[in-house]
Design an enzyme around this catalytic site. Structure first.
Site, PDB file in Angstrom:
ATOM      1  N   TRP A 177      31.583  19.177  27.541  1.00  0.00           N
ATOM      2  CA  TRP A 177      32.677  18.548  26.769  1.00  0.00           C
ATOM      3  C   TRP A 177      33.249  17.414  27.608  1.00  0.00           C
ATOM      4  O   TRP A 177      34.006  17.638  28.525  1.00  0.00           O
ATOM      5  CB  TRP A 177      33.747  19.592  26.480  1.00  0.00           C
ATOM      6  CG  TRP A 177      34.879  19.103  25.629  1.00  0.00           C
ATOM      7  CD1 TRP A 177      35.811  18.165  25.944  1.00  0.00           C
ATOM      8  CD2 TRP A 177      35.210  19.561  24.312  1.00  0.00           C
ATOM      9  NE1 TRP A 177      36.699  18.000  24.915  1.00  0.00           N
ATOM     10  CE2 TRP A 177      36.359  18.845  23.899  1.00  0.00           C
ATOM     11  CE3 TRP A 177      34.653  20.500  23.437  1.00  0.00           C
ATOM     12  CZ2 TRP A 177      36.954  19.050  22.655  1.00  0.00           C
ATOM     13  CZ3 TRP A 177      35.249  20.697  22.209  1.00  0.00           C
ATOM     14  CH2 TRP A 177      36.380  19.975  21.825  1.00  0.00           C
ATOM     15  N   ASP A 178      32.853  16.191  27.249  1.00  0.00           N
ATOM     16  CA  ASP A 178      33.223  15.029  28.055  1.00  0.00           C
ATOM     17  C   ASP A 178      34.465  14.347  27.474  1.00  0.00           C
ATOM     18  O   ASP A 178      34.833  14.558  26.305  1.00  0.00           O
ATOM     19  CB  ASP A 178      32.031  14.055  28.061  1.00  0.00           C
ATOM     20  CG  ASP A 178      32.000  13.168  29.292  1.00  0.00           C
ATOM     21  OD1 ASP A 178      32.996  13.122  30.023  1.00  0.00           O
ATOM     22  OD2 ASP A 178      30.967  12.503  29.501  1.00  0.00           O
ATOM     23  N   MET A 179      35.101  13.499  28.261  1.00  0.00           N
ATOM     24  CA  MET A 179      36.289  12.745  27.816  1.00  0.00           C
ATOM     25  C   MET A 179      36.439  11.560  28.773  1.00  0.00           C
ATOM     26  O   MET A 179      36.803  11.735  29.916  1.00  0.00           O
ATOM     27  CB  MET A 179      37.514  13.652  27.880  1.00  0.00           C
ATOM     28  CG  MET A 179      38.722  13.139  27.134  1.00  0.00           C
ATOM     29  SD  MET A 179      39.650  11.888  28.014  1.00  0.00           S
ATOM     30  CE  MET A 179      40.588  12.862  29.159  1.00  0.00           C
ATOM     31  N   ASN A 180      36.127  10.361  28.271  1.00  0.00           N
ATOM     32  CA  ASN A 180      35.893   9.247  29.187  1.00  0.00           C
ATOM     33  C   ASN A 180      36.882   8.093  29.125  1.00  0.00           C
ATOM     34  O   ASN A 180      36.547   6.995  29.561  1.00  0.00           O
ATOM     35  CB  ASN A 180      34.477   8.697  28.963  1.00  0.00           C
ATOM     36  CG  ASN A 180      33.434   9.623  29.542  1.00  0.00           C
ATOM     37  OD1 ASN A 180      33.510   9.996  30.705  1.00  0.00           O
ATOM     38  ND2 ASN A 180      32.470  10.024  28.732  1.00  0.00           N
ATOM     39  N   ASP A 222      31.380  12.350  38.949  1.00  0.00           N
ATOM     40  CA  ASP A 222      30.170  11.579  38.648  1.00  0.00           C
ATOM     41  C   ASP A 222      29.465  11.158  39.925  1.00  0.00           C
ATOM     42  O   ASP A 222      28.348  10.630  39.868  1.00  0.00           O
ATOM     43  CB  ASP A 222      30.525  10.332  37.831  1.00  0.00           C
ATOM     44  CG  ASP A 222      30.528  10.624  36.346  1.00  0.00           C
ATOM     45  OD1 ASP A 222      30.101  11.724  35.957  1.00  0.00           O
ATOM     46  OD2 ASP A 222      30.968   9.751  35.572  1.00  0.00           O
ATOM     47  N   TRP A 270      37.838   7.242  40.121  1.00  0.00           N
ATOM     48  CA  TRP A 270      36.544   7.632  39.570  1.00  0.00           C
ATOM     49  C   TRP A 270      35.535   7.748  40.723  1.00  0.00           C
ATOM     50  O   TRP A 270      35.484   6.883  41.607  1.00  0.00           O
ATOM     51  CB  TRP A 270      36.044   6.587  38.558  1.00  0.00           C
ATOM     52  CG  TRP A 270      34.659   6.898  38.089  1.00  0.00           C
ATOM     53  CD1 TRP A 270      34.309   7.891  37.219  1.00  0.00           C
ATOM     54  CD2 TRP A 270      33.452   6.259  38.491  1.00  0.00           C
ATOM     55  NE1 TRP A 270      32.947   7.911  37.065  1.00  0.00           N
ATOM     56  CE2 TRP A 270      32.395   6.915  37.834  1.00  0.00           C
ATOM     57  CE3 TRP A 270      33.159   5.205  39.358  1.00  0.00           C
ATOM     58  CZ2 TRP A 270      31.055   6.555  37.999  1.00  0.00           C
ATOM     59  CZ3 TRP A 270      31.832   4.837  39.530  1.00  0.00           C
ATOM     60  CH2 TRP A 270      30.799   5.503  38.844  1.00  0.00           C
TER      61      TRP A 270
HETATM   62  C1  DGJ Z   1      30.562  10.724  31.974  1.00  0.00           C
HETATM   63  C2  DGJ Z   1      30.085  11.988  32.609  1.00  0.00           C
HETATM   64  O1  DGJ Z   1      30.849  12.271  33.740  1.00  0.00           O
HETATM   65  C3  DGJ Z   1      28.615  11.857  32.940  1.00  0.00           C
HETATM   66  O2  DGJ Z   1      28.176  13.006  33.595  1.00  0.00           O
HETATM   67  C4  DGJ Z   1      27.840  11.616  31.674  1.00  0.00           C
HETATM   68  O3  DGJ Z   1      27.915  12.751  30.856  1.00  0.00           O
HETATM   69  C5  DGJ Z   1      28.373  10.398  30.970  1.00  0.00           C
HETATM   70  N1  DGJ Z   1      29.785  10.464  30.771  1.00  0.00           N
HETATM   71  C6  DGJ Z   1      27.699  10.222  29.651  1.00  0.00           C
HETATM   72  O4  DGJ Z   1      28.231   9.183  28.941  1.00  0.00           O
END
Ligand code: DGJ
Length: 724
Positions: free
Chosen positions: A471-474, A542, A193
């Site tokens: 469109w995020d995916m965390n 990020d 990350w």
């Molecule tokens: C992870 C993304 O990479 C960030 O840019 C941001 O959108 C956060 N999620 C928001 O929770």
């Protein structure tokens, strides 16, 4: 022009730059002969002698010669001791597959891959080999395409069970490339990350080396890509073969150095924890892999990939098109906002000329931090009492487009959605689910979940009038199980998830053709050719620190063009590294991608606000050149204190050059950087200094670049050919 030649069992795919050659061995095993610069012809007996094949073409399976034979789609267990591309278990428990050629076809056009992203086939010649294992009835279609305009070959494999009994496929890779020697270095991209896609290079040695993901996504940690470079190959010179998988899920990319001084490269879906039940009559489509050949170093490989993606993969409606300069709210206010605050940010952005305001996370459910509400995509009336509609209107009234963030594949345990559908997440019944970032993953293999996601995203886009969606995916997979799949299909879940996701992306991008979708996964955690079929750009990382971004964007550019890399100027001290870098350097680095800001413009000094206005204007003027020019990397942040690259217009009439020096030194020496990609016969004016130099001088002697005396100093020059 791409063409396919067939003569005496030799099958030769070639275009103006490259050849890919294979042949049918006696008995029908398809052998691989060559991938490299274009040949007129190739005599198989010459090369196959190295593999122990007699001049009359005979070789002995009994003597295990298969272990030496370079093959197109080998399997393990019948004499080849190397890793194979295919394993399938028959009802008798045996896993061997013996594929023999039963047909060679030249379909008029490159077939689409059912349910999977793949390069588009306009301007290419297509070939299909049909292979069959008589014992089980398993057939494999190997599809190949060679393009008119790129030094690239695409490959994919489709498995069809023509036998009477069900089979369990436990390995179905997309690519095997058997190279006759092992004199290569393996280059991969890996990291973490906020440190994505660092370049790693190591010699190929006997045994296995490579990268793989079992995270349910291509991942932050590794990329579905590898390159084989001759040990003396560098950025500008030498032989390099790149291989990338058009896929966003679990994968392996590995090379085996063999006992016979050969190398076998393999790429495809990771076979660990993978099993696919193939009923009689059913088919399984493995993803597409592409090979790019360069005899102009790693840089030549990158330009090959860039052109391939631009001409054949990225969503057509965005290629060559302007991307709006955006301001994203995330680092500016995180979860702490209301309507007026967002509108104030948007107003300040509009004054600087920004074109698109993006509201990031925190607008829905009761989401004041990351512990709740994913899945509850109704607006949070405490923050936005006028709903998405009024916020969108107020932003548009400022002359801006409006964009929005969602994380549609996720569900918070603390959400109405979870309370209503606890079985919609990936989980193993009876075991406690592990959360990451306080969230679980929706089971995208389910049709009801896919429909829910399409509905939620569609409603959000309609309600807000947004023309952009991040469109995020965390999080990655854990507790991998699906409530709907029967026991014998549980290991199909990771791939079924990808098929579900791709189907959703297709439905949404078809339904909203004018919306700019930007991919994101904790930054660049799913930045791969699979996603780029649907979304033309991806949030690169990020980490918005300018020096870290030099490394991340440099590594990413090995495979992906500038237009695909979301790249923003953020505030200092940087939120990820604590580093303070000059505004002009943050800008110069962000110019290396699809440009925007990630800060609260209301908090900028007057001087920075003024600078922002000039930056946005510059970004617009140089957009075509920056995003769609040919990229030449000049100085590597992995090798020293300098990072430099130049993007050159197709007619070489213009270029934009960036140089960043990480650490200042006492008693400094101005860097002398040799430019590349220019026309040595033309003269170029450096617009910012007014100086004019010959292209030959800039390329062969170099450009001397005095830098300010500070850390993270930079220059950003535009060059224009002066033709008088
Ligand atoms: C992870 C993304 O990479 C960030 O840019 C941001 O959108 C956060 N999620 C928001 O929770």
């Amino acid at each position: 022009m791409a063409e396919i030649l067939r003569e005496n069992g030799v099958i030769h795919l070639r275009n103006d730059a490259i050849s890919y050659v294979m042949c049918e061995m006696p008995g029908g095993v398809p052998a691989h002969l060559y991938f490299g610069p274009r040949l007129e012809r190739l005599d198989p007996k010459n090369l196959l002698r190295r593999a122990g094949v007699a001049a009359d073409g005979s070789y002995s399976v009994q003597e295990c010669s298969l272990d030496r034979l370079p093959q197109e789609y080998p399997s393990f267990g019948l004499g080849d001791m190397r890793e194979g591309a295919l394993t399938a278990q028959a009802p008798d428990g045996n896993c061997a597959v013996d594929l023999r050629l039963v047909g060679v076809e030249t379909p008029g056009e490159k077939p689409a891959l059912e349910g999977l992203p793949a390069t588009r086939g306009e301007g290419c010649a297509a070939l299909r080999l049909r292979l069959r294992d008589e014992h089980t009835g398993l057939e494999v279609e190997l599809n190949y395409a060679i393009y008119d305009d790129c030094p690239a070959v695409a490959r994919s494999a489709k498995l069809i069970n023509t036998g009477a009994a069900a089979l369990t496929v436990t390995r179905a890779l997309s690519l095997c490339l058997d190279l006759p020697d092992d004199g290569w270095d393996l280059i991969t991209l890996s990291g973490s990350w906020a440190r994505e896609r660092a370049i790693h290079r190591r010699p190929v040695t006997q045994g296995h080396q490579g990268v793989s993901s079992r995270r349910g996504a291509s991942s932050l940690q590794v990329s579905p890509f590898m390159a084989l470079a001759r040990p003396d190959a560098n950025e500008a010179r030498g032989e390099v073969i790149g291989a990338a998988l058009v896929y966003s899920g679990n994968f392996i990319a590995e090379v085996e150095g063999t006992q016979y001084e050969a190398a076998r490269a393999l790429l495809g879906i990771n076979d660990r924890d993978f099993a696919w039940r193939l009923e009689s009559g059913a088919a399984f489509q493995a993803p597409e892999a592409v090979l790019v050949y360069s005899d102009r170093g790693i840089g030549g490989m990158s330009r090959g990939f860039h052109r391939l993606w631009e001409n054949h993969l990225l969503p057509r409606r965005w290629v060559g098109k302007a991307r709006p300069v955006l301001l994203n709210s995330w680092e500016g206010c995180y979860f702490d906002f209301d309507e007026d605050k967002l509108v104030a940010m948007a107003a300040a952005a509009a004054k600087a000329g920004v074109e698109l305001f993006v509201m990031d996370d925190g607008w829905f459910g009761h989401r004041d931090d990351d512990t709740t509400s994913l899945g509850d995509w109704g607006v949070d009336a405490r923050k936005l009492p006028g709903g998405l509609g009024r916020l969108g209107e107020r932003v548009r009234a400022l002359g801006l487009q409006f964009g929005i963030w969602m994380e549609p594949e996720m569900i918070s345990p603390e959400s109405d959605l979870f309370r209503a559908h606890p079985d919609w997440c990936i989980h193993i019944p009876g075991r406690e689910s592990i959360t990451a970032r306080h969230q679980l993953t929706l089971d995208m293999s389910r049709q009801d979940v896919q429909d829910f996601v399409v509905e939620a995203v569609s409603t959000t886009l309609k309600d807000s009038g947004a023309t952009y969606l991040k469109w995020d995916m965390n999080r990655n997979f854990s507790n991998i199980g699906s409530a709907l799949l029967p026991p014998e299909r549980q290991q199909e879940l990771p791939h079924r998830y990808m098929l579900g996701l791709y189907s959703v992306m297709q439905r949404l991008t078809d339904a909203f053709p004018d919306v700019l979708f930007e991919g994101c996964s904790s930054g660049g955690g799913r930045f791969d050719a699979g996603m780029l079929y649907y979304v033309p750009q991806f949030w690169c990382s990020d980490d918005t620190d300018a020096l870290m971004r030099c490394r991340i964007q440099y590594g990413t550019s090995l495979v992906f063009p500038a237009s695909t890399m979301g790249s923003h100027v953020s505030a200092v001290p940087n939120h990820q590294t604590g580093r303070v870098t000059p505004m002009e350097t943050r800008f110069a680095v962000a110019m290396g991608g699809s440009f925007g800001y990630e800060l609260d413009p209301c908090k900028l000094s007057d001087a920075d606000r003024e600078a922002m206005r000039a930056q946005v204007a510059f970004a617009g003027r140089t957009q075509d050149l920056r995003l769609y020019g040919s990229l030449y990397r000049l100085c590597s942040p992995y090798e020293g204190n300098l990072t430099a690259w130049i993007s050159v217009a197709p007619d070489k009439g213009e270029a934009i050059f960036t140089l960043v020096r990480a650490m200042s030194q006492p008693n400094p020496v101005a860097p002398l950087v040799r430019l590349d990609g220019l026309d040595p016969a033309r003269r170029y004016r450096i617009v910012e200094t007014g100086e004019v130099y010959g292209g030959d001088e800039l390329m062969r002697s170099g450009l001397c670049c005095p830098l300010g005396q500070c850390d993270a100093a930079s220059v950003l020059y535009t060059l224009k050919a002066v033709d008088e």
